[in-house]
Write a protein that holds these residues in place. Structure first.
Motif: not given
Ligand SMILES: N[C@@H](CCC(=O)N[C@@H](CS)C(=O)NCC(=O)O)C(=O)O
Length: 224
Positions: A11-13, A41, A58-59, A73
């Motif tokens: 997870s980059m975020f 996920y 996440v996060p 977020d």
């Molecule tokens: N804008 C959000 C973006 C969060 C995001 O895109 N998370 C991804 C992982 S990096 C996630 O949980 N993806 C799984 C999904 O969308 O089901 C932040 O800054 O936290």
């Protein structure tokens, strides 16, 4: 342990939040949510579903202090961490400087990173017009950051959340074929400076080990 950070191994975020918590010297428990091949996920962690029921991403950060704070977020979590745990500061001093730093952090997530997200789905066809356009979008952004670094060491002056966000976005851009080049030497030096920070290494090194364990590519600049 009052603070829990829910993240994912790629997870980059989530990495943004973990780096920030480490920079602030916080004690926290890192909870890695289930992660399956294909960057999905599933099944969703119950705490993630409770705190972020619509996006389910996440996060997520929970802090038991003061009756409990539960947030999703990464950018919102940065704001909370700075308010609650102000030292060391990760936004610059001064209203104008802070506003510019916040804008840079947001641009990293919402102007630069969408190019990288496009590349996720174009890895099989990096010669397509869409992939070339996404790579060009990244290159333009690198040039813009190179310009900023003519007069400062970090993107917003002192080291800040803006550097954390953009460093992590650059790691993923490189993985997806849109890494920076010798055309932006100041930015390359910035990447080394940020990447050498103990808090950054503590998050990025395990992430790269995870990638390698799955037989997936690790950016050349992180192969150590
Ligand atoms: N804008 C959000 C973006 C969060 C995001 O895109 N998370 C991804 C992982 S990096 C996630 O949980 N993806 C799984 C999904 O969308 O089901 C932040 O800054 O936290």
């Amino acid at each position: 342990m009052t603070i829990h950070i829910y993240s994912g191994p790629l997870s980059m975020f989530g990495a943004k939040v973990e780096i920030a918590a480490r920079e602030k010297g916080l004690a926290f428990e890192l909870v890695m949510v289930p992660f399956i091949e294909g960057d999905a996920y599933e099944p969703k962690h119950p705490v993630v579903l409770r705190v972020n029921p619509v996006k389910q991403q996440v996060p997520v950060l929970t802090d038991e202090i003061d009756g409990g704070v539960e947030l999703f977020d990464s950018t919102q979590i940065f704001e909370y961490l700075e308010d609650r745990y102000p030292a060391p500061a990760l936004w610059p001093e001064g209203i104008a400087e802070r506003a510019r730093a916040r804008q840079l952090e947001q641009k990293s997530d919402e102007v630069f990173f969408p190019n990288v997200i496009k590349l996720f789905g174009l890895q099989h066809d990096m010669h397509s017009a869409a992939a070339i356009a996404a790579c060009a979008g990244c290159a333009r952004f690198y040039e813009e950051m190179e310009g900023l670094l003519a007069t400062r060491v970090y993107l917003a002056g002192p080291y800040s959340f803006a550097d954390i966000a953009f460093y992590m976005a650059c790691v993923f851009a490189d993985r997806k074929g849109a890494g920076m080049t010798d055309a932006t030497p100041r930015l390359l030096a910035w990447r080394t400076r940020v990447g050498d920070r103990p808090a950054v290494r503590a998050v990025v090194d395990p992430m790269m080990r995870f990638l390698a364990s799955q037989g997936r590519g690790v950016p050349a600049f992180l192969q150590r």
